[in-house]
Write a protein that holds these residues in place. Structure first.
Motif, PDB file in Angstrom:
ATOM      1  N   GLU A  32     -54.267  78.270  51.392  1.00  0.00           N
ATOM      2  CA  GLU A  32     -53.845  80.118  51.822  1.00  0.00           C
ATOM      3  C   GLU A  32     -52.542  80.420  52.322  1.00  0.00           C
ATOM      4  N   LEU A  33     -51.295  80.826  52.496  1.00  0.00           N
ATOM      5  CA  LEU A  33     -50.538  80.549  52.492  1.00  0.00           C
ATOM      6  C   LEU A  33     -49.830  82.271  53.386  1.00  0.00           C
ATOM      7  N   ASN A  34     -49.304  82.336  54.580  1.00  0.00           N
ATOM      8  CA  ASN A  34     -49.180  83.872  54.947  1.00  0.00           C
ATOM      9  C   ASN A  34     -47.476  83.000  55.580  1.00  0.00           C
ATOM     10  N   LEU A  35     -46.635  83.751  55.189  1.00  0.00           N
ATOM     11  CA  LEU A  35     -45.317  83.824  55.393  1.00  0.00           C
ATOM     12  C   LEU A  35     -44.733  85.068  56.122  1.00  0.00           C
ATOM     13  N   HIS A  36     -44.321  85.657  57.060  1.00  0.00           N
ATOM     14  CA  HIS A  36     -43.499  86.335  57.722  1.00  0.00           C
ATOM     15  C   HIS A  36     -41.504  86.381  58.294  1.00  0.00           C
ATOM     16  N   HIS A  37     -41.126  87.281  57.265  1.00  0.00           N
ATOM     17  CA  HIS A  37     -39.868  86.763  58.029  1.00  0.00           C
ATOM     18  C   HIS A  37     -39.174  85.117  57.853  1.00  0.00           C
ATOM     19  N   PHE A  38     -39.532  84.581  56.705  1.00  0.00           N
ATOM     20  CA  PHE A  38     -39.573  83.239  56.635  1.00  0.00           C
ATOM     21  C   PHE A  38     -38.211  83.603  55.660  1.00  0.00           C
ATOM     22  N   ARG A  39     -37.103  82.397  55.551  1.00  0.00           N
ATOM     23  CA  ARG A  39     -36.134  83.302  55.053  1.00  0.00           C
ATOM     24  C   ARG A  39     -36.081  83.662  54.010  1.00  0.00           C
ATOM     25  N   ASN A  40     -36.153  83.714  52.678  1.00  0.00           N
ATOM     26  CA  ASN A  40     -35.785  84.959  51.748  1.00  0.00           C
ATOM     27  C   ASN A  40     -37.272  86.111  51.852  1.00  0.00           C
ATOM     28  N   TYR A  41     -38.165  85.409  52.318  1.00  0.00           N
ATOM     29  CA  TYR A  41     -39.413  86.266  52.223  1.00  0.00           C
ATOM     30  C   TYR A  41     -39.774  87.086  53.052  1.00  0.00           C
ATOM     31  N   ASP A  42     -40.102  88.021  53.308  1.00  0.00           N
ATOM     32  CA  ASP A  42     -39.904  89.265  53.895  1.00  0.00           C
ATOM     33  C   ASP A  42     -41.693  89.753  54.230  1.00  0.00           C
ATOM     34  N   GLU A  43     -42.425  89.417  53.465  1.00  0.00           N
ATOM     35  CA  GLU A  43     -44.145  88.936  53.376  1.00  0.00           C
ATOM     36  C   GLU A  43     -44.494  88.275  52.472  1.00  0.00           C
ATOM     37  N   ALA A  44     -44.914  87.871  52.459  1.00  0.00           N
ATOM     38  CA  ALA A  44     -45.734  87.054  51.501  1.00  0.00           C
ATOM     39  C   ALA A  44     -47.266  86.725  51.835  1.00  0.00           C
ATOM     40  N   GLN A  45     -48.427  86.438  50.679  1.00  0.00           N
ATOM     41  CA  GLN A  45     -49.796  85.769  51.224  1.00  0.00           C
ATOM     42  C   GLN A  45     -49.739  84.819  49.447  1.00  0.00           C
ATOM     43  N   VAL A  46     -50.241  84.146  49.759  1.00  0.00           N
ATOM     44  CA  VAL A  46     -50.433  83.029  48.326  1.00  0.00           C
ATOM     45  C   VAL A  46     -51.888  82.164  48.519  1.00  0.00           C
ATOM     46  N   GLU A  47     -52.625  82.129  47.577  1.00  0.00           N
ATOM     47  CA  GLU A  47     -54.036  81.172  47.453  1.00  0.00           C
ATOM     48  C   GLU A  47     -53.500  80.786  46.445  1.00  0.00           C
ATOM     49  N   PHE A  48     -53.609  79.062  47.440  1.00  0.00           N
ATOM     50  CA  PHE A  48     -53.497  78.283  46.001  1.00  0.00           C
ATOM     51  C   PHE A  48     -55.030  77.508  45.385  1.00  0.00           C
ATOM     52  N   SER A  49     -54.498  76.143  44.543  1.00  0.00           N
ATOM     53  CA  SER A  49     -55.940  75.494  43.895  1.00  0.00           C
ATOM     54  C   SER A  49     -55.417  74.231  44.760  1.00  0.00           C
ATOM     55  N   GLN A 107     -40.475  86.657  45.831  1.00  0.00           N
ATOM     56  CA  GLN A 107     -42.624  87.630  45.080  1.00  0.00           C
ATOM     57  C   GLN A 107     -42.404  85.558  44.567  1.00  0.00           C
ATOM     58  N   ILE A 108     -43.645  86.209  44.924  1.00  0.00           N
ATOM     59  CA  ILE A 108     -44.480  85.138  43.818  1.00  0.00           C
ATOM     60  C   ILE A 108     -45.508  85.670  43.499  1.00  0.00           C
ATOM     61  N   ILE A 109     -45.432  85.466  41.792  1.00  0.00           N
ATOM     62  CA  ILE A 109     -46.228  85.792  40.891  1.00  0.00           C
ATOM     63  C   ILE A 109     -47.067  84.637  40.453  1.00  0.00           C
ATOM     64  N   PRO A 110     -48.807  85.026  40.342  1.00  0.00           N
ATOM     65  CA  PRO A 110     -49.292  83.774  40.445  1.00  0.00           C
ATOM     66  C   PRO A 110     -48.546  84.252  38.336  1.00  0.00           C
ATOM     67  N   GLU A 111     -49.623  83.298  37.506  1.00  0.00           N
ATOM     68  CA  GLU A 111     -49.356  83.341  36.335  1.00  0.00           C
ATOM     69  C   GLU A 111     -50.675  83.143  35.729  1.00  0.00           C
ATOM     70  N   LYS A 112     -51.054  83.821  34.973  1.00  0.00           N
ATOM     71  CA  LYS A 112     -52.215  84.688  34.003  1.00  0.00           C
ATOM     72  C   LYS A 112     -52.928  83.750  34.168  1.00  0.00           C
ATOM     73  N   GLN A 113     -54.456  82.772  34.796  1.00  0.00           N
ATOM     74  CA  GLN A 113     -54.467  81.732  34.287  1.00  0.00           C
ATOM     75  C   GLN A 113     -55.673  82.360  32.242  1.00  0.00           C
ATOM     76  N   PRO A 114     -55.556  81.475  32.118  1.00  0.00           N
ATOM     77  CA  PRO A 114     -56.494  81.621  30.661  1.00  0.00           C
ATOM     78  C   PRO A 114     -57.169  81.822  30.360  1.00  0.00           C
ATOM     79  N   GLU A 115     -58.157  82.564  30.400  1.00  0.00           N
ATOM     80  CA  GLU A 115     -59.595  82.987  30.259  1.00  0.00           C
ATOM     81  C   GLU A 115     -60.120  82.412  29.259  1.00  0.00           C
ATOM     82  N   LEU A 116     -61.383  81.383  29.434  1.00  0.00           N
ATOM     83  CA  LEU A 116     -62.486  81.361  28.438  1.00  0.00           C
ATOM     84  C   LEU A 116     -62.554  81.888  27.984  1.00  0.00           C
TER      85      LEU A 116
END
Length: 393
Positions: A5-22, A367-376
């Motif tokens: 997981e990554l959380n950004l606060h006022h980093f570069r052009n990211y005001d606030e961002a939270q993202v979970e990774f594979s 803005q970080i927009i996760p692509e919808k994962q294909p459903e089984l």
């Protein structure tokens, strides 16, 4: 080692961002100036406490803000780890599991990363400073002793160069103090060269296998450590320090005249040879790129051997710089082996066919927009009259 997981606060052009990774391959897709490289950079900064793109920390802070913060959750074999890096006007503060580190050097190694960007293709044909920086940045992550020695060497070198300039301008005349600085510099300089030679020997072994695989056994790559100390690769640490001290004594007048230190690991280089020929000078562009790719990928196994865990791999728009064959080799090498973050304007057909179940994020204007994962696909089973009868029996 995985960044979960990554959380950004006022980093570069990211005001606030939270993202979970594979834990496998994460693909960051976006046009230029949208923030995909900024996101990759934030991971590098969290690991290394510095950027690979700028020496000015102020550029890492969002425009109009006074400070930036990067937080990350890291999963290691011994458990989870929370990392935090605060970047402000008065410097940086680093924390691991909420405990602030007195020095940034004590924080390094919590999250090991390997960055491969288009400019890393200059590792082979670039200036010696590029290769020295490569050695220092990569080996410093896995060896606290090397990092300590390097920091100490740079401090003494700065003092010695300052005093040489004072002797040059006749502001100082005490050459005894110069000898003391020379002894200190020679001692730690010998330790650095000795460690570099050992590290490079191990890295060479991994790189040779990769290079032979890419070239189908047609080429053999070797490393050659080029030092201001003659036959440095054959000397012990003590012998290296003695040789450096002898160089300082023999060339004292020359160094005073030029006002700088002319001998030591800060002047050394690495040569990459293909079939005994210097690829920097005689290699084709294809050979130079294959060499750079082999060296960078070899770091993965080197770090695994040194630390017991695979590092996190950051690929910044590298695929567009590689042809199909090299893309294939790169992606096959990292698949199911190391957590990877890959930035690209779009995935090529080669990449799409080779990457198994990537987690894709679209980056648009910070803005970080996760692509919808294909459903089984699940098949609904409707029992027939015969099935019902069989079940009852």
């Amino acid at each position: 080692m995985k960044l979960t997981e990554l959380n950004l606060h006022h980093f570069r052009n990211y005001d606030e961002a939270q993202v979970e990774f594979s834990p496998q391959i994460n693909v960051l897709i976006g046009e230029n100036a949208q923030g995909k490289t900024n996101l990759l950079e934030s991971i590098y900064v969290l690991a290394m406490t510095r950027s690979h793109r700028t020496n000015n920390d102020r550029e890492l802070i969002e425009f109009g803000k006074d400070a930036a913060q990067i937080k990350g959750n890291v999963q290691r074999e011994l458990g989870s780890l929370k990392l935090e890096l605060d970047i402000g006007k008065h410097g940086k503060k680093a924390k691991a599991n909420h405990l602030e580190k007195a020095r940034l050097s004590e924080y390094l190694g919590q999250l090991n990363v390997i960055l491969f960007a288009p400019e890393d293709l200059a590792l082979v044909k670039g200036a010696p400073t590029v290769r020295r920086r490569f050695i220092d940045m990569e080996f410093g992550q896995v060896s606290p002793k090397y990092l300590h020695d390097l920091t100490q060497y740079r401090d003494i070198l700065k003092q010695r160069n300052r005093y040489l300039k004072q002797l040059q301008s006749h502001e100082a005349q005490d050459q005894l103090y110069l000898e003391v600085l020379s002894e200190q510099l020679a001692a730690v300089g010998g330790a650095i060269i000795s460690q570099r030679v050992k590290f490079l020997s191990e890295l060479e072994g991994y790189a040779q296998k990769l290079h032979q695989s890419i070239t189908q056994g047609k080429e053999k790559m070797t490393f050659e450590y080029s030092s201001t100390v003659k036959d440095a690769a054959t000397l012990t640490e003590v012998e290296l320090s003695e040789a450096l001290m002898e160089l300082y004594q023999q060339n004292q007048a020359k160094e005073i005249f030029q006002g700088t230190t002319l001998y030591g690991p800060h002047r050394d280089d690495v040569r990459f040879l293909i079939n005994q020929k210097n690829v920097q000078t005689y290699g084709s562009q294809g050979q130079q790129r294959t060499t750079a790719l082999s060296v960078k990928l070899a770091e993965i196994d080197l770090m695994k051997n040194q630390t017991g865990e695979y590092p996190v791999l950051l690929l910044d728009d590298v695929l567009s710089e590689l042809d199909g064959a090299r893309q294939t080799h790169l992606l096959k090498t990292i698949q199911d082996k190391v957590q990877t973050f890959l930035t690209t304007p779009g995935l090529s057909d080669v990449a799409r066919n080779l990457i198994k179940e990537p987690r894709i994020f679209h980056i648009r204007d910070g803005q970080i927009i996760p692509e919808k994962q294909p459903e089984l696909k699940t098949e609904v089973f409707y029992p027939t009259k015969q099935d019902k009868t069989a079940n009852k029996e």
